[in-house]
Design an enzyme around this catalytic site. Structure first.
Site, PDB file in Angstrom:
ATOM      1  N   GLU A 150       0.751  -1.013  -0.099  1.00 27.64           N
ATOM      2  CA  GLU A 150       0.056   0.028   0.022  1.00 27.64           C
ATOM      3  C   GLU A 150       0.836   1.102   0.258  1.00 27.64           C
ATOM      4  O   GLU A 150       0.670   2.248  -0.791  1.00 27.64           O
ATOM      5  CB  GLU A 150      -0.865   0.079   1.303  1.00 27.64           C
ATOM      6  CG  GLU A 150      -1.950  -1.194   1.126  1.00 27.64           C
ATOM      7  CD  GLU A 150      -3.224  -1.159   2.279  1.00 27.64           C
ATOM      8  OE1 GLU A 150      -2.762  -0.166   3.217  1.00 27.64           O
ATOM      9  OE2 GLU A 150      -4.019  -1.849   2.346  1.00 27.64           O
ATOM     10  N   HIS A 183     -10.224   1.787   0.053  1.00 31.99           N
ATOM     11  CA  HIS A 183     -10.512   0.644   1.329  1.00 31.99           C
ATOM     12  C   HIS A 183     -12.045   0.469   1.509  1.00 31.99           C
ATOM     13  O   HIS A 183     -12.498  -0.138   2.238  1.00 31.99           O
ATOM     14  CB  HIS A 183     -10.111   1.409   2.717  1.00 31.99           C
ATOM     15  CG  HIS A 183      -8.670   1.193   3.057  1.00 31.99           C
ATOM     16  ND1 HIS A 183      -7.730   1.696   2.338  1.00 31.99           N
ATOM     17  CD2 HIS A 183      -8.089   0.208   3.691  1.00 31.99           C
ATOM     18  CE1 HIS A 183      -6.351   1.423   2.756  1.00 31.99           C
ATOM     19  NE2 HIS A 183      -6.648   0.440   3.643  1.00 31.99           N
TER      20      HIS A 183
END
Length: 299
Positions: A150, A183
């Site tokens: 990420e 997310h």
């Protein structure tokens, strides 16, 4: 002509960032499965997918540099924060800063440990415990693969593409939006497993979007100040291990005065040290800053 060129560059930048975000999230759903997200088999497949996307991210940055006609005296890897100069302070100081912010939760954990601070320290240094963690698929995902991939994609790759368009400061607050939106895919998984009603899922996802965006701004700030991706990766891993500070539990604790004081001191010391420990003096020249357009930086 200059305005048109800047507009084109920004369009290419946004599209490239969207492409990376879609590739990252989309790679999680390549594997059709009815298994829950914490099942070891699904974790291994998804880890392989996001590692592949992360490995391809330098190619996306390189392609962006070609399409946007960006030329700098730094390699793609250096722009993405993978470099040797200032590596040790870049790994240590941002992590120390993050641990200071978590002073309250750390004291809270020590207070609840029957062996106190000594027990917490022994647990942290227990080699056997670490070996067990390494064999745990959930731990590897949360503490190693997720932080590494990420940060490399949403900080290392996206920030260099955003800086020429938005300027260095605005990029710190723009990049986390891609991170926060990425997310929101958890809604799909939880809905698929029928864990909660849609209204509950939307509230939970909204809160998650808020704190992932705030956290993303912090690690983007670390990246822009240090020019390294290692600091954001370690901070991300540490925060994943700690979770959100549990203020409500602290308010009900028998020693809540001392505990709340440690929470407050952690926040104050964090704010005092924020710019000191991220001073570029410790890290040398920051390659990503060389991309900043003076006119964009002034906006």
């Amino acid at each position: 002509m200059q305005v048109e060129h800047t507009r084109t560059r920004c369009c290419v930048c946004v599209l490239s960032c969207l492409l990376l975000a879609c590739l990252y999230v989309g790679s999680l759903y390549v594997w059709r499965s009815s298994l829950p997200r914490d099942h070891p088999s699904l974790i291994k497949r998804r880890c392989a997918s996001v590692l592949l996307v992360s490995a391809l991210s330098p190619a996306v940055v390189k392609a962006w540099m070609h399409w946007a006609d960006v030329k700098v005296d730094a390699s793609v890897w250096e722009l993405m924060g993978v470099r040797l100069e200032g590596l040790v302070p870049a790994a240590v100081l941002p992590l120390l800063l993050t641990m200071v912010f978590y002073l309250g939760p750390l004291v809270h954990s020590a207070m609840d440990n029957p062996e106190g601070f000594t027990g917490e320290l022994q647990s942290a240094l227990d080699v056997q415990s670490w070996m067990l963690c390494v064999g745990d698929a959930v731990w590897l995902r949360n503490q190693v693969v997720a932080p590494l991939t990420e940060e490399l994609v949403f900080r290392g790759a996206m920030l260099p593409m955003l800086v020429p368009c938005t300027g260095a400061t605005a990029a710190i607050f723009t990049a986390p939006l891609f991170f926060g939106v990425a997310h929101l895919h958890h809604i799909i998984e939880q809905r698929r497993l029928h864990q909660d009603s849609m209204s509950v899922l939307l509230v939970v996802s909204g809160i998650q979007f808020l704190y992932t965006t705030v956290f993303g701004a912090f690690t983007s700030f670390i990246f822009m100040k240090t020019g390294h991706v290692v600091g954001p990766v370690l901070c991300h891993s540490f925060c994943n291990s700690q979770g959100l500070p549990d203020i409500s539990s602290a308010l009900q604790h028998p020693q809540r005065i001392a505990l709340l004081f440690s929470y407050l001191m952690g926040l104050l010391i964090f704010l005092v040290l924020l710019f000191t420990l991220t001073d570029p003096f410790f890290y040398g020249a920051v390659p990503v800053c060389s991309l900043a357009d003076p006119e964009a930086s002034a906006r």
